[in-house]
Design a protein around this motif. Structure first.
Motif, PDB file in Angstrom:
ATOM      1  N   ALA A 105     -52.013 -46.818 -11.977  1.00 51.48           N
ATOM      2  CA  ALA A 105     -51.997 -48.161 -11.723  1.00 51.48           C
ATOM      3  C   ALA A 105     -53.379 -49.331 -11.653  1.00 51.48           C
ATOM      4  N   GLU A 106     -54.067 -48.104 -11.246  1.00 52.70           N
ATOM      5  CA  GLU A 106     -55.801 -49.130 -11.370  1.00 52.70           C
ATOM      6  C   GLU A 106     -56.151 -49.462 -12.857  1.00 52.70           C
ATOM      7  N   HIS A 111     -49.295 -52.450  -8.659  1.00 58.98           N
ATOM      8  CA  HIS A 111     -49.325 -52.672  -7.300  1.00 58.98           C
ATOM      9  C   HIS A 111     -48.389 -52.613  -6.847  1.00 58.98           C
ATOM     10  N   LYS A 112     -48.034 -52.927  -5.055  1.00 58.61           N
ATOM     11  CA  LYS A 112     -46.739 -52.935  -4.535  1.00 58.61           C
ATOM     12  C   LYS A 112     -46.088 -51.529  -4.424  1.00 58.61           C
TER      13      LYS A 112
END
Length: 175
Positions: A105-106, A111-112
């Motif tokens: 993700a990073e 996100h979400k």
């Protein structure tokens, strides 16, 4: 208005437009090179650069996504209902993809991220990418939602009902 019978013998209205193929959809991005890298290295799409501000992407067929650099400084967040669906083979593959999305993700600006759930006849989860485009990873039989057209119109409560006629492969989770 003319009518004709389809392959199942069902009468349908002849369309006003004589289209023959759903060829593409379009998504906006903020950075063409970074988004192309995301499509190739994370999502697994084949891509081709078509202009300095755009590339085409495809996965598993001839329909494409045209990805274009947004002409404005801001890109709107794609509403949940306008998401893009990516099929995997099994519910275990959904779980594995969920772990990869959380893990990376990073790196990719994801996100979400929702948790996998049984929903609308399949097991799936959602996330938004660095360009605020919404994605769904879902288990589906081969050929995606072709089974719905093979079964034809369904009546009743809709695809959230336990009486909805789903393929057996979409009924494993949530029993």
């Amino acid at each position: 208005m003319a009518t004709a019978a389809d392959s199942a013998g069902t009468t349908r209205v002849e369309p006003a437009l004589k289209t023959k193929f759903y060829s593409h959809a379009t998504l906006e991005c903020r950075d063409v090179a970074k988004t192309r890298q995301f499509f190739e290295e994370f999502l697994g799409f084949e891509t081709v650069q078509m202009a300095p501000v755009a590339f085409w992407a495809r996965l598993g067929g001839d329909q494409i996504i045209v990805v274009v650099k947004s002409p404005s400084k801001t890109v709107e967040t794609m509403p949940f209902l306008n998401h893009n669906g990516l099929d995997v083979g099994t519910e275990a593959d959904v779980d594995a993809a969920y772990e990869v999305v959380k893990r990376d993700a990073e790196k990719w600006g994801l996100h979400k991220i929702s948790k996998p759930v049984v929903q609308h006849g399949t097991y799936c989860f959602y996330f938004w990418d660095q360009d605020d485009n919404a994605w769904e990873i879902l288990s589906n039989p081969p050929r995606g939602y072709a089974w719905g057209f093979e079964r034809g119109d369904q009546t009743g409560a809709g695809h959230l009902s336990t009486k909805f006629q789903r393929p057996e492969s979409t009924l494993t989770k949530g029993k």
